[in-house]
Design a protein around this motif. Sequence first.
Motif, PDB file in Angstrom:
ATOM      1  N   UNK A  30       1.004  -1.349  -0.273  1.00  0.00           N
ATOM      2  CA  UNK A  30      -0.097   0.133   0.108  1.00  0.00           C
ATOM      3  C   UNK A  30       1.162   1.266  -0.018  1.00  0.00           C
ATOM      4  N   UNK A  31       2.065   1.210   0.703  1.00  0.00           N
ATOM      5  CA  UNK A  31       2.764   2.784   0.903  1.00  0.00           C
ATOM      6  C   UNK A  31       4.262   2.463   0.390  1.00  0.00           C
ATOM      7  N   UNK A  32       4.669   1.244  -0.255  1.00  0.00           N
ATOM      8  CA  UNK A  32       6.148   0.956  -0.476  1.00  0.00           C
ATOM      9  C   UNK A  32       7.033   1.108   0.635  1.00  0.00           C
ATOM     10  N   UNK A  33       6.560   1.273   1.955  1.00  0.00           N
ATOM     11  CA  UNK A  33       7.412   1.444   3.079  1.00  0.00           C
ATOM     12  C   UNK A  33       7.793  -0.138   3.918  1.00  0.00           C
ATOM     13  N   UNK A  34       8.950  -0.089   4.405  1.00  0.00           N
ATOM     14  CA  UNK A  34       9.108  -1.182   5.189  1.00  0.00           C
ATOM     15  C   UNK A  34       8.621  -1.185   6.663  1.00  0.00           C
ATOM     16  N   UNK A  35       7.903  -2.022   7.060  1.00  0.00           N
ATOM     17  CA  UNK A  35       7.569  -2.046   8.320  1.00  0.00           C
ATOM     18  C   UNK A  35       8.004  -3.238   9.235  1.00  0.00           C
ATOM     19  N   UNK A  36       8.230  -3.291  10.577  1.00  0.00           N
ATOM     20  CA  UNK A  36       8.703  -4.570  11.455  1.00  0.00           C
ATOM     21  C   UNK A  36       7.771  -5.503  11.020  1.00  0.00           C
ATOM     22  N   UNK A  37       6.453  -5.466  11.162  1.00  0.00           N
ATOM     23  CA  UNK A  37       5.226  -6.321  11.002  1.00  0.00           C
ATOM     24  C   UNK A  37       4.123  -5.510  10.827  1.00  0.00           C
ATOM     25  N   UNK A  38       2.997  -6.508  10.857  1.00  0.00           N
ATOM     26  CA  UNK A  38       1.619  -6.054  10.494  1.00  0.00           C
ATOM     27  C   UNK A  38       0.951  -5.115  11.455  1.00  0.00           C
ATOM     28  N   UNK A  39       1.391  -5.512  12.773  1.00  0.00           N
ATOM     29  CA  UNK A  39       0.827  -4.616  13.775  1.00  0.00           C
ATOM     30  C   UNK A  39       1.502  -3.156  13.956  1.00  0.00           C
ATOM     31  N   UNK A  40       2.701  -3.174  13.668  1.00  0.00           N
ATOM     32  CA  UNK A  40       3.485  -1.810  13.634  1.00  0.00           C
ATOM     33  C   UNK A  40       2.617  -1.021  12.618  1.00  0.00           C
ATOM     34  N   UNK A  41       2.526  -1.658  11.286  1.00  0.00           N
ATOM     35  CA  UNK A  41       1.684  -0.954  10.429  1.00  0.00           C
ATOM     36  C   UNK A  41       0.490  -0.412  10.651  1.00  0.00           C
ATOM     37  N   UNK A  42      -0.362  -1.346  11.361  1.00  0.00           N
ATOM     38  CA  UNK A  42      -1.787  -0.923  11.755  1.00  0.00           C
ATOM     39  C   UNK A  42      -1.766  -0.036  12.853  1.00  0.00           C
ATOM     40  N   UNK A  43      -0.793   0.060  13.755  1.00  0.00           N
ATOM     41  CA  UNK A  43      -0.653   0.952  14.705  1.00  0.00           C
ATOM     42  C   UNK A  43      -0.036   2.385  14.546  1.00  0.00           C
ATOM     43  N   UNK A  44       0.774   2.420  13.457  1.00  0.00           N
ATOM     44  CA  UNK A  44       1.419   3.749  13.007  1.00  0.00           C
ATOM     45  C   UNK A  44       1.170   4.315  11.730  1.00  0.00           C
ATOM     46  N   UNK A  45       0.673   3.514  10.592  1.00  0.00           N
ATOM     47  CA  UNK A  45       0.414   4.050   9.289  1.00  0.00           C
ATOM     48  C   UNK A  45      -1.020   4.851   9.328  1.00  0.00           C
ATOM     49  N   UNK A  46      -1.358   5.544   8.613  1.00  0.00           N
ATOM     50  CA  UNK A  46      -2.353   6.623   8.556  1.00  0.00           C
ATOM     51  C   UNK A  46      -3.411   5.733   7.521  1.00  0.00           C
ATOM     52  N   UNK A  47      -3.282   4.647   7.015  1.00  0.00           N
ATOM     53  CA  UNK A  47      -4.060   4.186   6.149  1.00  0.00           C
ATOM     54  C   UNK A  47      -4.171   2.491   6.391  1.00  0.00           C
ATOM     55  N   UNK A  48      -4.938   1.849   5.484  1.00  0.00           N
ATOM     56  CA  UNK A  48      -4.974   0.597   5.933  1.00  0.00           C
ATOM     57  C   UNK A  48      -4.194  -0.337   4.697  1.00  0.00           C
ATOM     58  N   UNK A  49      -3.626  -1.239   5.253  1.00  0.00           N
ATOM     59  CA  UNK A  49      -2.784  -2.146   4.282  1.00  0.00           C
ATOM     60  C   UNK A  49      -3.373  -2.933   3.259  1.00  0.00           C
ATOM     61  N   UNK A  50      -2.522  -2.990   2.280  1.00  0.00           N
ATOM     62  CA  UNK A  50      -3.324  -3.740   1.233  1.00  0.00           C
ATOM     63  C   UNK A  50      -2.104  -4.947   0.743  1.00  0.00           C
TER      64      UNK A  50
END
Length: 110
Positions: A30-50
Motif C-alpha cells: 500500500x505504501x512501499x514502506x518497510x515495517x517491522x510487522x503488520x501490527x506496527x503498520x496497523x498502529x502507526x500508518x495512517x491508512x489500511x494495508x493492502x
Amino acid sequence: MKVKGIDVDPHTRCSHYHTDVDIIAIKFHCCNEYYACYACHQETASHSATKWPQDQWNEQAILCGNCQHELTINEYMSTSNCPQCNSLFNEKCSNHFHLYFDVTRESSRH
C-alpha cells in the motif's frame, strides 16, 4: 534502510516480535514502506494495508534485518533463512502470509 514500527531495533525486531529469529521487515504494498510487522503498520500508518498480488511476488519486498539483503516475496516464501548471510528467519511468520500476500489462489508454496 529505514524500517518503521514501534521500538524497532537495528535487526528489524519490534515491540510485537523480538525473538532472535524475528529479523525480517516487510515492504507494504500500500505504501512501499518497510515495517517491522503488520501490527506496527496497523498502529502507526495512517491508512489500511493492502496485500501484494501474486503477479507482483517477484518484487523485492522482504528485508533481512541481519545483513540488509532484500528478497523477493517468492524467495522469502520458499526459504527459512537469508540467502545472503544464512541467518534463520522465524518459520512461524508463514502463519501471517495471508496478512501481507494475496494467498487466496496460492498453490502449496510453503
